[in-house]
Write an enzyme that holds these catalytic residues in place. Structure first.
Site, mmCIF file in Angstrom:
data_model
loop_
_atom_site.group_PDB
_atom_site.id
_atom_site.type_symbol
_atom_site.label_atom_id
_atom_site.label_comp_id
_atom_site.label_asym_id
_atom_site.label_seq_id
_atom_site.Cartn_x
_atom_site.Cartn_y
_atom_site.Cartn_z
ATOM 1 N N LYS A 17 -25.915 -72.402 56.881
ATOM 2 C CA LYS A 17 -26.971 -72.929 56.471
ATOM 3 C C LYS A 17 -27.176 -74.474 57.181
ATOM 4 O O LYS A 17 -28.193 -74.738 57.348
ATOM 5 C CB LYS A 17 -27.020 -72.947 55.008
ATOM 6 C CG LYS A 17 -27.156 -71.975 54.118
ATOM 7 C CD LYS A 17 -27.411 -72.220 52.644
ATOM 8 C CE LYS A 17 -26.244 -73.278 51.861
ATOM 9 N NZ LYS A 17 -24.953 -72.532 51.661
ATOM 10 N N ARG A 93 -29.337 -74.036 43.172
ATOM 11 C CA ARG A 93 -28.218 -73.370 43.085
ATOM 12 C C ARG A 93 -27.992 -72.452 41.938
ATOM 13 O O ARG A 93 -27.096 -72.020 41.532
ATOM 14 C CB ARG A 93 -26.930 -74.169 43.328
ATOM 15 C CG ARG A 93 -26.226 -74.143 44.716
ATOM 16 C CD ARG A 93 -25.155 -74.993 44.535
ATOM 17 N NE ARG A 93 -24.029 -74.991 45.667
ATOM 18 C CZ ARG A 93 -24.007 -75.652 46.643
ATOM 19 N NH1 ARG A 93 -25.272 -76.197 47.046
ATOM 20 N NH2 ARG A 93 -22.951 -75.783 47.536
ATOM 21 N N ARG A 127 -13.854 -74.584 59.681
ATOM 22 C CA ARG A 127 -14.989 -75.491 59.696
ATOM 23 C C ARG A 127 -14.233 -76.910 60.054
ATOM 24 O O ARG A 127 -13.388 -77.230 59.169
ATOM 25 C CB ARG A 127 -15.875 -75.295 58.546
ATOM 26 C CG ARG A 127 -16.726 -76.296 58.599
ATOM 27 C CD ARG A 127 -18.179 -76.000 57.846
ATOM 28 N NE ARG A 127 -17.721 -76.164 56.218
ATOM 29 C CZ ARG A 127 -18.669 -75.785 55.140
ATOM 30 N NH1 ARG A 127 -19.818 -75.321 55.635
ATOM 31 N NH2 ARG A 127 -18.173 -76.033 54.087
ATOM 32 N N ARG A 159 -13.295 -80.739 55.679
ATOM 33 C CA ARG A 159 -13.872 -81.023 54.201
ATOM 34 C C ARG A 159 -12.737 -80.694 53.319
ATOM 35 O O ARG A 159 -12.093 -79.774 53.304
ATOM 36 C CB ARG A 159 -15.103 -80.156 54.031
ATOM 37 C CG ARG A 159 -16.372 -80.783 54.372
ATOM 38 C CD ARG A 159 -17.640 -80.125 54.268
ATOM 39 N NE ARG A 159 -17.631 -79.460 52.884
ATOM 40 C CZ ARG A 159 -18.746 -78.818 52.674
ATOM 41 N NH1 ARG A 159 -19.832 -78.662 53.326
ATOM 42 N NH2 ARG A 159 -18.864 -78.342 51.201
ATOM 43 N N ARG A 170 -15.840 -71.614 44.918
ATOM 44 C CA ARG A 170 -17.075 -71.982 45.396
ATOM 45 C C ARG A 170 -17.813 -70.454 45.698
ATOM 46 O O ARG A 170 -18.816 -70.298 45.382
ATOM 47 C CB ARG A 170 -17.319 -72.843 46.465
ATOM 48 C CG ARG A 170 -17.077 -74.021 46.187
ATOM 49 C CD ARG A 170 -16.760 -75.034 47.226
ATOM 50 N NE ARG A 170 -17.579 -75.131 48.333
ATOM 51 C CZ ARG A 170 -16.951 -75.236 49.620
ATOM 52 N NH1 ARG A 170 -15.761 -75.123 49.727
ATOM 53 N NH2 ARG A 170 -17.668 -75.293 50.509
HETATM 54 P P1 AMP Z 1 -22.374 -77.936 49.897
HETATM 55 O O1 AMP Z 1 -22.123 -78.859 51.035
HETATM 56 O O2 AMP Z 1 -23.855 -77.501 49.835
HETATM 57 O O3 AMP Z 1 -21.265 -76.640 49.855
HETATM 58 O O4 AMP Z 1 -22.211 -78.819 48.414
HETATM 59 C C1 AMP Z 1 -21.030 -79.413 48.312
HETATM 60 C C2 AMP Z 1 -20.842 -79.716 46.829
HETATM 61 O O5 AMP Z 1 -21.803 -80.464 46.235
HETATM 62 C C3 AMP Z 1 -20.652 -78.455 45.947
HETATM 63 O O6 AMP Z 1 -19.593 -77.636 45.977
HETATM 64 C C4 AMP Z 1 -21.141 -79.029 44.631
HETATM 65 O O7 AMP Z 1 -20.053 -79.542 43.931
HETATM 66 C C5 AMP Z 1 -22.059 -80.105 45.009
HETATM 67 N N1 AMP Z 1 -23.408 -79.352 44.895
HETATM 68 C C6 AMP Z 1 -24.335 -79.683 46.147
HETATM 69 N N2 AMP Z 1 -25.608 -78.924 45.774
HETATM 70 C C7 AMP Z 1 -25.567 -78.630 44.499
HETATM 71 C C8 AMP Z 1 -26.410 -78.139 43.438
HETATM 72 N N3 AMP Z 1 -27.788 -77.688 43.666
HETATM 73 N N4 AMP Z 1 -25.987 -77.982 42.234
HETATM 74 C C9 AMP Z 1 -24.876 -78.228 42.060
HETATM 75 N N5 AMP Z 1 -23.910 -78.894 42.738
HETATM 76 C C10 AMP Z 1 -24.274 -79.044 43.949
#
Ligand code: AMP
Length: 221
Positions: A17, A93, A127, A159, A170
């Site tokens: 993504k 989400r 990654r 990360r 996740r």
């Molecule tokens: P990502 O980079 O999109 O994988 O997001 C990293 C982390 O940010 C996730 O594991 C959540 O802890 C938080 N996060 C990002 N977007 C959301 C969302 N829409 N709702 C809740 N938590 C989020």
């Protein structure tokens, strides 16, 4: 003038993504809005809000809906997004977040970037990401010089939430909370699925085609 777009990109962690959203944002000349990037920036700033966000993220947990919704609402109310649209990455989400997004209006299309779980597990383990600008790399596709970002010169690291435990958590949360969005958007007639396997250039071309086909079928000529 290149027309803008209002796109939501869904897909498991590691589906590609982030990489694809950066390209789509360049293609359509609209902002790439990544809630994950916003929370990582907040965590780096060390404010009490950022510190709380960091704790949720490192555990692989979702940040509470009201916090995320408030943040996105503010961002979508800015002039660039109002004028040209957006690529939303990592939001919504949960179905509740999607319902709220619906109230701000006007998602044009939702693309589900589909990649099998075995593949995303491999991709996530390999990654690496720039701490400053968020550009993604991998063990097999590193930056040109010694884990220094090609784009901005930042440090490229793994990360903290790409550990095995946090990844599995996740992915579980994705199945439980985010996968239901696919049927939710399908019912609204807003969803297309795009195969996320293959070279990023091929996936990008498929996504653009998906938007073009969609527009050809849904927009008055
Ligand atoms: P990502 O980079 O999109 O994988 O997001 C990293 C982390 O940010 C996730 O594991 C959540 O802890 C938080 N996060 C990002 N977007 C959301 C969302 N829409 N709702 C809740 N938590 C989020």
């Amino acid at each position: 003038m290149i027309p803008g777009v209002r796109l939501v990109i869904l897909g498991k962690q590691g589906a590609g993504k982030g990489t694809q959203c950066v390209r789509l944002a360049r293609h359509y000349v609209v902002p790439h809005i990544s809630t994950g990037d916003m929370f990582r920036a907040a965590a780096k700033s060390g404010t009490p809000f950022g510190e709380r966000a960091r704790q949720f993220m490192e555990a692989g947990e979702l940040i509470p809906d009201e916090v995320v919704i408030g943040l996105v609402r503010e961002r979508l109310d800015q002039r660039d997004t109002r004028d040209r649209g957006y690529i939303l990455d990592g939001f919504p989400r949960t179905v509740h977040q999607a319902e709220e997004l619906d109230k701000f209006g006007g998602v044009e299309l939702v693309i589900d970037l589909e990649v099998p779980t075995e593949v995303v597990l491999e991709r996530l383990a390999s990654r690496r990401v720039c701490v400053d600008c968020g550009t993604n790399y991998s063990l097999s596709g590193p930056p040109r010089v010694d884990w220094i970002c090609d784009v901005c010169g930042g440090e490229v690291i793994q990360r903290k939430d790409d550990t095995e435990d946090a990844i599995l958590r996740r992915l579980d949360l994705y199945e439980e909370q985010t996968a239901p969005l696919i049927s939710w958007y399908l019912q609204k007639g807003l969803l297309v699925t795009v195969d996320g396997l293959g070279h990023p250039d091929q996936v990008h071309a498929r996504m653009i085609r998906a938007v073009d086909h969609w527009r050809a079928r849904h927009q008055p000529q």
